[in-house]
Design a protein around this motif. Structure first.
Motif, PDB file in Angstrom:
ATOM      1  N   LYS A  37       0.808  -1.226   0.000  1.00  0.00           N
ATOM      2  CA  LYS A  37       0.000   0.000   0.000  1.00  0.00           C
ATOM      3  C   LYS A  37       0.834   1.265   0.000  1.00  0.00           C
ATOM      4  CE  LYS A  37      -4.017  -2.071   2.161  1.00  0.00           C
ATOM      5  NZ  LYS A  37      -4.925  -2.109   3.302  1.00  0.00           N
ATOM      6  N   HIS A  38       2.149   1.118   0.082  1.00  0.00           N
ATOM      7  CA  HIS A  38       2.992   2.304   0.164  1.00  0.00           C
ATOM      8  C   HIS A  38       4.028   2.419  -0.949  1.00  0.00           C
ATOM      9  CE1 HIS A  38       1.463   2.169   4.325  1.00  0.00           C
ATOM     10  NE2 HIS A  38       1.546   3.479   4.228  1.00  0.00           N
ATOM     11  N   VAL A  39       4.555   1.295  -1.388  1.00  0.00           N
ATOM     12  CA  VAL A  39       5.619   1.376  -2.383  1.00  0.00           C
ATOM     13  C   VAL A  39       5.017   1.737  -3.743  1.00  0.00           C
ATOM     14  CG1 VAL A  39       5.660  -1.047  -3.131  1.00  0.00           C
ATOM     15  CG2 VAL A  39       7.777   0.267  -3.052  1.00  0.00           C
ATOM     16  N   ASN A  54      -1.439   2.588  -4.231  1.00  0.00           N
ATOM     17  CA  ASN A  54      -2.780   2.169  -3.800  1.00  0.00           C
ATOM     18  C   ASN A  54      -2.908   2.395  -2.298  1.00  0.00           C
ATOM     19  OD1 ASN A  54      -3.876   1.243  -6.277  1.00  0.00           O
ATOM     20  ND2 ASN A  54      -2.591  -0.577  -6.137  1.00  0.00           N
ATOM     21  N   HIS A  55      -3.158   3.626  -1.917  1.00  0.00           N
ATOM     22  CA  HIS A  55      -3.144   4.032  -0.514  1.00  0.00           C
ATOM     23  C   HIS A  55      -4.355   4.916  -0.243  1.00  0.00           C
ATOM     24  CE1 HIS A  55      -1.736   6.187   3.090  1.00  0.00           C
ATOM     25  NE2 HIS A  55      -0.908   5.176   3.279  1.00  0.00           N
ATOM     26  N   VAL A  56      -4.865   4.883   0.981  1.00  0.00           N
ATOM     27  CA  VAL A  56      -5.975   5.771   1.335  1.00  0.00           C
ATOM     28  C   VAL A  56      -5.499   7.220   1.247  1.00  0.00           C
ATOM     29  CG1 VAL A  56      -7.113   4.080   2.830  1.00  0.00           C
ATOM     30  CG2 VAL A  56      -5.445   5.674   3.812  1.00  0.00           C
ATOM     31  N   ASP A  60      -6.290  12.407   7.785  1.00  0.00           N
ATOM     32  CA  ASP A  60      -5.187  12.185   8.718  1.00  0.00           C
ATOM     33  C   ASP A  60      -4.207  11.111   8.264  1.00  0.00           C
ATOM     34  OD1 ASP A  60      -6.910  10.069   8.997  1.00  0.00           O
ATOM     35  OD2 ASP A  60      -6.711   9.955  11.176  1.00  0.00           O
ATOM     36  N   HIS A  61      -4.402  10.593   7.043  1.00  0.00           N
ATOM     37  CA  HIS A  61      -3.527   9.528   6.553  1.00  0.00           C
ATOM     38  C   HIS A  61      -3.538   9.528   5.037  1.00  0.00           C
ATOM     39  CE1 HIS A  61      -2.499   4.940   6.579  1.00  0.00           C
ATOM     40  NE2 HIS A  61      -1.452   5.681   6.274  1.00  0.00           N
ATOM     41  N   TYR A  62      -2.451   9.995   4.461  1.00  0.00           N
ATOM     42  CA  TYR A  62      -2.428  10.099   3.000  1.00  0.00           C
ATOM     43  C   TYR A  62      -0.993  10.167   2.471  1.00  0.00           C
ATOM     44  CZ  TYR A  62      -1.639  15.116   3.777  1.00  0.00           C
ATOM     45  OH  TYR A  62      -1.129  16.325   4.183  1.00  0.00           O
TER      46      TYR A  62
HETATM   47 FE   LIG Z   1       0.317   4.951   5.168  1.00  0.00          FE
END
Ligand SMILES: [Fe+2]
Length: 112
Positions: A37-39, A54-56, A60-62
């Motif tokens: 979800k991060h790379v 592919n990340h939210v 508060d989280h992006y």
């Molecule tokens: Fe994250």
């Protein structure tokens, strides 16, 4: 090119290192969080490549930014919550792509 985090919390890109910053370097892919979800991911588009994560993208989280490093040239794109964290750039062999999550730090895909 290096990405470092200062004691103040500032995150800086070092384009030319004139003093040792090794103690301030943020290590990529070093946080205990979902790698997938991060790379940065890649999708070839003719001579270009779509770089995305592919990340939210919540308040508060992006993903704050994506950075493509060609070695002698860098391209960075900043994002806000609600944005789609992707960019389309020219494909060049050996390029790297970094992503930065505000909660889970720095991630990199190398040698595409
Ligand atoms: Fe994250």
């Amino acid at each position: 090119m290096k990405v470092i985090k200062c004691k103040s919390g500032n995150i800086m890109i070092v384009l030319k290192e004139v003093e040792d910053v090794s103690d301030k370097v943020i290590k990529a892919n070093d946080v205990d969080a979902s790698f997938e979800k991060h790379v940065p991911q890649f999708e070839m588009m003719d001579k270009n490549v779509k770089v995305f994560v592919n990340h939210v993208m919540e308040e508060d989280h992006y993903i704050e930014w994506l950075l493509v490093d060609y070695g002698n040239e860098q391209i960075i794109k900043h994002f806000a919550p609600g944005d789609v964290p992707s960019m389309i750039v020219e494909y060049r062999s050996g390029m790297k792509a970094y992503s930065y999550c505000n909660k889970h730090s720095l991630w990199v895909s190398e040698d595409l």
